[in-house]
Design a protein around this motif. Sequence first.
Motif, PDB file in Angstrom:
ATOM      1  N   PHE B 271      93.305  39.308  56.595  1.00 31.25           N
ATOM      2  CA  PHE B 271      92.591  39.600  55.344  1.00 31.25           C
ATOM      3  C   PHE B 271      91.639  40.776  55.542  1.00 31.25           C
ATOM      4  N   ALA B 272      91.013  40.810  56.713  1.00 30.70           N
ATOM      5  CA  ALA B 272      90.095  41.926  57.011  1.00 30.70           C
ATOM      6  C   ALA B 272      90.848  43.258  56.984  1.00 30.70           C
ATOM      7  N   LEU B 273      92.096  43.227  57.398  1.00 26.47           N
ATOM      8  CA  LEU B 273      92.921  44.441  57.352  1.00 26.47           C
ATOM      9  C   LEU B 273      93.101  44.906  55.897  1.00 26.47           C
ATOM     10  N   LEU B 274      93.392  43.951  55.024  1.00 24.78           N
ATOM     11  CA  LEU B 274      93.568  44.321  53.609  1.00 24.78           C
ATOM     12  C   LEU B 274      92.252  44.780  52.994  1.00 24.78           C
ATOM     13  N   ASP B 275      91.169  44.145  53.409  1.00 18.95           N
ATOM     14  CA  ASP B 275      89.856  44.567  52.911  1.00 18.95           C
ATOM     15  C   ASP B 275      89.584  46.016  53.311  1.00 18.95           C
ATOM     16  N   ARG B 276      89.985  46.364  54.520  1.00 20.10           N
ATOM     17  CA  ARG B 276      89.799  47.753  54.976  1.00 20.10           C
ATOM     18  C   ARG B 276      90.654  48.703  54.135  1.00 20.10           C
ATOM     19  N   CYS B 277      91.879  48.281  53.852  1.00 19.23           N
ATOM     20  CA  CYS B 277      92.759  49.105  52.996  1.00 19.23           C
ATOM     21  C   CYS B 277      92.085  49.361  51.652  1.00 19.23           C
ATOM     22  N   LEU B 278      91.534  48.311  51.090  1.00 17.11           N
ATOM     23  CA  LEU B 278      90.884  48.433  49.784  1.00 17.11           C
ATOM     24  C   LEU B 278      89.689  49.383  49.854  1.00 17.11           C
ATOM     25  N   MET B 361      96.160  38.147  48.480  1.00 16.23           N
ATOM     26  CA  MET B 361      95.699  38.947  47.342  1.00 16.23           C
ATOM     27  C   MET B 361      94.282  39.424  47.598  1.00 16.23           C
ATOM     28  N   CYS B 362      94.053  40.698  47.324  1.00 19.05           N
ATOM     29  CA  CYS B 362      92.771  41.328  47.621  1.00 19.05           C
ATOM     30  C   CYS B 362      92.632  42.499  46.661  1.00 19.05           C
ATOM     31  N   GLY B 363      91.857  42.323  45.609  1.00 19.97           N
ATOM     32  CA  GLY B 363      91.765  43.408  44.635  1.00 19.97           C
ATOM     33  C   GLY B 363      90.534  43.306  43.766  1.00 19.97           C
ATOM     34  N   GLU B 364      90.034  44.464  43.376  1.00 26.42           N
ATOM     35  CA  GLU B 364      88.793  44.545  42.596  1.00 26.42           C
ATOM     36  C   GLU B 364      88.982  45.469  41.391  1.00 26.42           C
ATOM     37  N   PRO B 365      88.317  45.153  40.294  1.00 26.93           N
ATOM     38  CA  PRO B 365      88.235  46.133  39.216  1.00 26.93           C
ATOM     39  C   PRO B 365      87.261  47.231  39.625  1.00 26.93           C
ATOM     40  N   VAL B 366      87.672  48.477  39.479  1.00 24.35           N
ATOM     41  CA  VAL B 366      86.826  49.578  39.951  1.00 24.35           C
ATOM     42  C   VAL B 366      86.675  50.627  38.862  1.00 24.35           C
ATOM     43  N   ILE B 367      85.603  51.401  38.999  1.00 22.63           N
ATOM     44  CA  ILE B 367      85.378  52.544  38.104  1.00 22.63           C
ATOM     45  C   ILE B 367      85.258  53.784  38.973  1.00 22.63           C
ATOM     46  N   LEU B 376      83.353  46.826  40.146  1.00 23.57           N
ATOM     47  CA  LEU B 376      82.563  46.341  39.011  1.00 23.57           C
ATOM     48  C   LEU B 376      82.115  44.902  39.217  1.00 23.57           C
ATOM     49  N   THR B 377      82.649  44.285  40.232  1.00 25.51           N
ATOM     50  CA  THR B 377      82.269  42.911  40.553  1.00 25.51           C
ATOM     51  C   THR B 377      80.919  42.904  41.273  1.00 25.51           C
ATOM     52  N   SER B 378      80.278  41.733  41.271  1.00 23.45           N
ATOM     53  CA  SER B 378      78.988  41.623  41.958  1.00 23.45           C
ATOM     54  C   SER B 378      79.186  41.537  43.463  1.00 23.45           C
ATOM     55  N   LYS B 379      80.355  41.081  43.877  1.00 24.23           N
ATOM     56  CA  LYS B 379      80.664  41.070  45.312  1.00 24.23           C
ATOM     57  C   LYS B 379      82.171  41.205  45.498  1.00 24.23           C
ATOM     58  N   MET B 380      82.533  41.836  46.589  1.00 24.43           N
ATOM     59  CA  MET B 380      83.956  42.017  46.892  1.00 24.43           C
ATOM     60  C   MET B 380      84.546  40.670  47.311  1.00 24.43           C
ATOM     61  N   GLY B 381      85.834  40.520  47.068  1.00 22.15           N
ATOM     62  CA  GLY B 381      86.506  39.285  47.443  1.00 22.15           C
ATOM     63  C   GLY B 381      86.547  39.092  48.950  1.00 22.15           C
ATOM     64  N   THR B 382      86.524  37.833  49.337  1.00 22.43           N
ATOM     65  CA  THR B 382      86.648  37.481  50.757  1.00 22.43           C
ATOM     66  C   THR B 382      87.761  36.448  50.879  1.00 22.43           C
ATOM     67  N   LEU B 383      88.141  36.127  52.094  1.00 26.24           N
ATOM     68  CA  LEU B 383      89.096  35.025  52.278  1.00 26.24           C
ATOM     69  C   LEU B 383      88.296  33.732  52.210  1.00 26.24           C
ATOM     70  N   ASP B 384      88.454  33.031  51.115  1.00 26.14           N
ATOM     71  CA  ASP B 384      87.593  31.877  50.857  1.00 26.14           C
ATOM     72  C   ASP B 384      88.222  30.578  51.348  1.00 26.14           C
TER      73      ASP B 384
END
Lengths: 375, 387
Positions: B271-278, B361-367, B376-384
């Motif tokens: 998941f950390a790998l995907l977070d880095r990609c994002l 799945m690892c994705g955020e709404p962005v501007i 645009l989220t208050s915090k980025m997704g993590t592996l919960d």
Amino acid sequence: MINMEPVLKRGYTAWDRGLLPIDEFTERVAAVKSEMQRAGLAAVLVWGGGLAMSTRETGDYPYVTGATGGGIIVITPEGDPSVVTAGGGREIPFQRTLTWINELTPGGGFVVGGAPVRKVLEARQVTSGTLGTVGAGGLPLSVYSQIEQTFDGYQLQPFDQVFRTLRDRKRPREVLAIRTALRIATDATAAAQQSFAAGASNARALVEAERSARMNRARDFRALANIETDGLAPYEGLSDDRRQPLALWVAVEYNGYWADTTLMWPIPDSGAETTRAIDAMVAAARPGAAARAVAQAGLSVLSEASAQNALMYGLGNGIGLALRDQPTISPTSDDVLTDGQVLSLRVAGLQSGKVALDSAIVQVTADGARRLVAR
Amino acid sequence: MTIATTSTNTSLRSQSLERRRAAIREHMRRLGLDLVIAYGSGLHSFIHMNPAWYLSGFKQLGRHMAVLLPSDGDPVAIITPVWDLARARARSTVEDVYATDEENFMTLVNEQIDRRGWRQKRVGVSGGQGHPRVIADAWPSMFDAGVQDVDTIVSDTAKIRDEWSLDCTRRAVAIAEQGYDHLLETARPGMPEHEVAAELDVYMRELGAEDNFQLMSASMHNRGVHAPTKRILEVGDILLGEITPAVEGEYIQICRTAVLGKPSTLQLDKFALLDRCLRDGMRTAVPGTPVREVVAAINRPLDDAGYSQYTRPPYMRTRGHSMSLGSMEPEIAPDRDHVLFENEVFVMHPNQYIPETGYFMCGEPVIITTRGAQNLTSKMGTLDSIG
């Protein structure tokens, strides 16, 4: 009833094999092939609405596949149907769990083009002739233009009416599926009633109906209620507004099949008028009856104001794999009822300036219209 | 508890809608058009633009709606069905609204065109991706000079978000985040997928989401995400959620992954790998950047880790896309030529199949800003973790 179509039918999505086993679909396909042969067609293509299609919910695609997804079904004289699915290969394993059809080819995107369909036809030695099309009329212009180019060398001929006549007469298992959806819808109105009786707003009661329906395995749910209006409105966010009585229309889809029902609570004293209108339409519905005569029967027992309101909202239509199917019950309809059709009959009358609802789901039989009960 | 009502700031809404129509009129002057017809099919798909809704502020119930926008003078909206007229007049920012039945829609449009003397005008039509053929075919014959497709001018206006669009978007983001928090609190082993999805969906409806595109499914080794089934959640399952509520037609999406039980070190690492990609993708996504470069930035850590084959179909289709009411641009895909603009909003999602762990799945709404894409989220997704 006209309603807002959600972006995705996001509820419970699974194939109920006990309700709709494989032989149910092979029987249907055999009937389609027989008509295809009679019409001299080389093959039939059936469009199903995916995310990016506007073929809407005609019910044609699930009639063959059992699945409610999107794509193009290819029915050739030999072999089982083949489906070019909307979406990529990643979706295929899940799509396989929803249908009896083995040959699924990913269309590669949300919009399925003609090229992979042509490949299927050619692999099945269908290289010329007339292709019957079902649902092509509702395609977006850009998609249809591309389809026409791809099928250069074939002739395209609408097959919608023949196909929908086949679908018109509901098979026993289809009636069972509609009754299952009716159970979910009825339970949903009971949940709304309970919520409203406990003091909830009309909007909150509608949300509770949705919760019940989705928990009970509805894939799709639609509702209208007297939210901040004395007419009917869709849910557009919670509201504290509470109007008595609660007027709620609920439609539910389960395994592709729709049923709808209505709730008035508390039951108004003047509710008898709408009930009489429904009874009159039920009494008039039989094979060979003009849909306009059925509508007229209902309207004839309504006050002028109620009749006007009921006409505005519509008096009913066929129901099953589509929420709004043929025939249309209206004083201007040219439709004629046929044996085996299932109808959703509705009256949105007017009592003291407020909408008053009643409804029934019936099957047209030689002995008259038979009310379907929730299963 | 309600985050979004139908309209929290009527002045902002009406001003933004007026500015949208003014922007379209600028395009019309440039193209020499006298009239634009913005059509709506009533199919409010999150991957279709909704020209009629975008220019009127009204979400139609019926199967047809048209906003007739002249280069000079007031616009007219024609909706279906008749009984929805009061709601249309209350919600639409177009003053002049008429209603009719589906069968009489084109007749009423024709009457309005005649009444206003528009038959000989130069006309553009925007029907979006869902423009039905039967309707699209009818427009050219209604005008002496035919019509031209003007989807582009609506899309070009809408892809740069105005204040109202951003206001709706932010409310939708808040709903999505609260919804996901609710899911983490309510989902438990023993629940079937469809009940988890229903609970989340209804909760977001209560918060004010008018619609929601939602895929939610679980597996010990996911191949992708799909609609919910009767599968019973159990410890060891990985629950995937593509959560996409809408406020006033503006969809936003968060992509989340949660493990039932404690995530393994391997799962956390992947998941950390995907977070880095994002994060790499977000850094790259400044105005003027071709979307292909963003795709490359997202894929690079995966390429370096030896997962190149999984960054292409059938494992991956796109690294993100717009869900705007009026525009489907940008799409963050390798075959797109789009160049990013400031204030574009979309979901960036390096959702990815990893052979050792399955699909995450690892994705955020962005501007898009000059500092890159901001979530645009208050915090980025993590592996919960659930339960």
